[in-house]
Design a protein around this motif. Structure first.
Motif, PDB file in Angstrom:
ATOM      1  N   PRO A  32       3.758  -7.159 -35.156  1.00 44.14           N
ATOM      2  CA  PRO A  32       5.205  -7.409 -35.285  1.00 44.14           C
ATOM      3  C   PRO A  32       6.082  -6.298 -34.700  1.00 44.14           C
ATOM      4  N   ASN A  33       5.572  -5.072 -34.622  1.00 45.78           N
ATOM      5  CA  ASN A  33       6.367  -3.981 -34.050  1.00 45.78           C
ATOM      6  C   ASN A  33       6.114  -3.805 -32.547  1.00 45.78           C
ATOM      7  N   SER A  34       5.497  -4.806 -31.927  1.00 50.03           N
ATOM      8  CA  SER A  34       5.211  -4.877 -30.489  1.00 50.03           C
ATOM      9  C   SER A  34       4.134  -3.921 -30.002  1.00 50.03           C
ATOM     10  N   THR A  35       3.336  -3.330 -30.895  1.00 54.96           N
ATOM     11  CA  THR A  35       2.159  -2.567 -30.473  1.00 54.96           C
ATOM     12  C   THR A  35       1.001  -3.541 -30.307  1.00 54.96           C
ATOM     13  N   ARG A  36       0.001  -3.154 -29.565  1.00 55.15           N
ATOM     14  CA  ARG A  36      -1.142  -4.028 -29.283  1.00 55.15           C
ATOM     15  C   ARG A  36      -1.949  -4.287 -30.551  1.00 55.15           C
ATOM     16  N   PHE A  37      -2.235  -5.561 -30.846  1.00 55.31           N
ATOM     17  CA  PHE A  37      -3.059  -5.926 -32.003  1.00 55.31           C
ATOM     18  C   PHE A  37      -4.504  -5.565 -31.723  1.00 55.31           C
ATOM     19  N   SER A  38      -5.191  -5.029 -32.735  1.00 51.66           N
ATOM     20  CA  SER A  38      -6.602  -4.685 -32.603  1.00 51.66           C
ATOM     21  C   SER A  38      -7.390  -5.277 -33.765  1.00 51.66           C
ATOM     22  N   ILE A  39      -8.424  -6.029 -33.433  1.00 56.14           N
ATOM     23  CA  ILE A  39      -9.283  -6.619 -34.459  1.00 56.14           C
ATOM     24  C   ILE A  39      -9.997  -5.538 -35.275  1.00 56.14           C
ATOM     25  N   TYR A  40     -10.150  -4.359 -34.702  1.00 57.68           N
ATOM     26  CA  TYR A  40     -10.854  -3.278 -35.384  1.00 57.68           C
ATOM     27  C   TYR A  40     -10.086  -2.747 -36.587  1.00 57.68           C
ATOM     28  N   GLU A  41      -8.811  -3.038 -36.672  1.00 60.01           N
ATOM     29  CA  GLU A  41      -8.036  -2.606 -37.834  1.00 60.01           C
ATOM     30  C   GLU A  41      -8.437  -3.349 -39.101  1.00 60.01           C
ATOM     31  N   PHE A  42      -9.079  -4.503 -38.946  1.00 59.14           N
ATOM     32  CA  PHE A  42      -9.577  -5.222 -40.119  1.00 59.14           C
ATOM     33  C   PHE A  42     -10.564  -4.355 -40.908  1.00 59.14           C
ATOM     34  N   THR A  43     -11.313  -3.527 -40.192  1.00 54.31           N
ATOM     35  CA  THR A  43     -12.330  -2.702 -40.858  1.00 54.31           C
ATOM     36  C   THR A  43     -12.070  -1.210 -40.658  1.00 54.31           C
ATOM     37  N   CYS A  44     -10.815  -0.835 -40.586  1.00 53.55           N
ATOM     38  CA  CYS A  44     -10.512   0.595 -40.464  1.00 53.55           C
ATOM     39  C   CYS A  44     -10.767   1.273 -41.816  1.00 53.55           C
ATOM     40  N   ASP A  45     -10.950   2.583 -41.778  1.00 50.65           N
ATOM     41  CA  ASP A  45     -11.290   3.331 -42.989  1.00 50.65           C
ATOM     42  C   ASP A  45     -10.245   3.183 -44.087  1.00 50.65           C
ATOM     43  N   GLU A  46      -8.973   3.125 -43.716  1.00 54.70           N
ATOM     44  CA  GLU A  46      -7.916   3.005 -44.732  1.00 54.70           C
ATOM     45  C   GLU A  46      -8.061   1.703 -45.520  1.00 54.70           C
ATOM     46  N   VAL A  47      -8.305   0.602 -44.833  1.00 58.39           N
ATOM     47  CA  VAL A  47      -8.469  -0.696 -45.501  1.00 58.39           C
ATOM     48  C   VAL A  47      -9.721  -0.678 -46.373  1.00 58.39           C
ATOM     49  N   LEU A  48     -10.816  -0.159 -45.825  1.00 56.60           N
ATOM     50  CA  LEU A  48     -12.075  -0.136 -46.580  1.00 56.60           C
ATOM     51  C   LEU A  48     -11.981   0.773 -47.796  1.00 56.60           C
ATOM     52  N   ASN A  49     -11.354   1.948 -47.643  1.00 54.05           N
ATOM     53  CA  ASN A  49     -11.192   2.859 -48.778  1.00 54.05           C
ATOM     54  C   ASN A  49     -10.320   2.238 -49.863  1.00 54.05           C
ATOM     55  N   ASN A  50      -9.231   1.569 -49.468  1.00 52.49           N
ATOM     56  CA  ASN A  50      -8.376   0.898 -50.446  1.00 52.49           C
ATOM     57  C   ASN A  50      -9.118  -0.225 -51.164  1.00 52.49           C
ATOM     58  N   THR A  51      -9.978  -0.937 -50.442  1.00 51.84           N
ATOM     59  CA  THR A  51     -10.785  -1.995 -51.052  1.00 51.84           C
ATOM     60  C   THR A  51     -11.728  -1.406 -52.090  1.00 51.84           C
ATOM     61  N   ILE A  52     -12.427  -0.351 -51.709  1.00 49.75           N
ATOM     62  CA  ILE A  52     -13.378   0.294 -52.625  1.00 49.75           C
ATOM     63  C   ILE A  52     -12.651   0.817 -53.861  1.00 49.75           C
ATOM     64  N   GLU A  53     -11.510   1.436 -53.659  1.00 47.85           N
ATOM     65  CA  GLU A  53     -10.738   1.984 -54.776  1.00 47.85           C
ATOM     66  C   GLU A  53     -10.228   0.869 -55.687  1.00 47.85           C
ATOM     67  N   SER A  54      -9.683  -0.185 -55.112  1.00 52.44           N
ATOM     68  CA  SER A  54      -9.158  -1.304 -55.907  1.00 52.44           C
ATOM     69  C   SER A  54     -10.257  -2.019 -56.690  1.00 52.44           C
ATOM     70  N   ALA A  55     -11.458  -2.041 -56.140  1.00 54.44           N
ATOM     71  CA  ALA A  55     -12.579  -2.706 -56.810  1.00 54.44           C
ATOM     72  C   ALA A  55     -13.231  -1.810 -57.862  1.00 54.44           C
ATOM     73  N   GLY A  56     -12.811  -0.546 -57.901  1.00 54.91           N
ATOM     74  CA  GLY A  56     -13.406   0.391 -58.857  1.00 54.91           C
ATOM     75  C   GLY A  56     -14.814   0.800 -58.474  1.00 54.91           C
ATOM     76  N   LEU A  57     -15.073   0.864 -57.183  1.00 60.18           N
ATOM     77  CA  LEU A  57     -16.419   1.185 -56.698  1.00 60.18           C
ATOM     78  C   LEU A  57     -16.493   2.549 -56.022  1.00 60.18           C
ATOM     79  N   THR A  58     -15.516   3.399 -56.274  1.00 65.07           N
ATOM     80  CA  THR A  58     -15.519   4.727 -55.666  1.00 65.07           C
ATOM     81  C   THR A  58     -16.792   5.461 -56.087  1.00 65.07           C
TER      82      THR A  58
END
Length: 161
Positions: free
Chosen positions: A63-89
């Protein structure tokens, strides 16, 4: 020759008739075992389809006109937030979670037929590693999708409120 065939056929039917109970019980047991295995395998893998519904998506842009990257689906920030939200740290690493997630373009046939095709729909599959038995695959995928949505809004949403 035809008489031999008829004789063999009668013998086969006689043997089947004499052992019909064992054959039927065996078939039922085999069917139940196969269904249990199939059910358990399918319980550990779930898939969700997502699509990017904003005007620049068809051009391969965020939306901010930068190039979309499929790799952002599995970037460390998303994965870390998932692990933290699931209580699996401390119970699972980002690499282990990343290996459990498979992302494929939603319409692969269109991608192969047109050179400049931009995919805006994706299938995200999650296979539950045996380390995470206390969280169902469906709930883990919901947590992951929420973490990605938060990441996307934080990085590409309209923050001029």
């Amino acid at each position: 020759m035809f008489k031999k065939f008829i004789k063999l056929l009668k013998e086969a039917f006689t043997k089947f008739y004499n052992h019909r109970i064992q054959i039927i019980v065996g078939a039922v047991v085999l069917s139940v075992i196969c269904n249990i295995v199939h059910y358990n395998l399918n319980q550990s893998r779930v898939t969700v389809k997502i699509s990017l519904n904003y005007s620049q998506a068809a051009q391969g842009l965020n939306p901010n006109s930068t190039r979309f990257s499929i790799y952002e689906f599995t970037c460390d920030e998303v994965l870390n937030n998932t692990i933290e939200s699931a209580g699996l740290t401390g119970k699972i690493t980002t690499e282990e979670l990343k290996s459990a997630i498979n992302i494929v373009p939603g319409d692969r046939s269109a991608m192969q037929s047109v050179d400049d095709y931009v995919c805006i729909a994706y299938s995200i599959a999650y296979s539950n590693p045996k380390k995470i038995n206390r969280i169902s695959s469906l709930n883990m995928l919901k947590i992951y999708c929420s973490a990605y949505k938060e990441y996307f809004i934080k990085n590409y949403g309209d923050n001029s409120a």
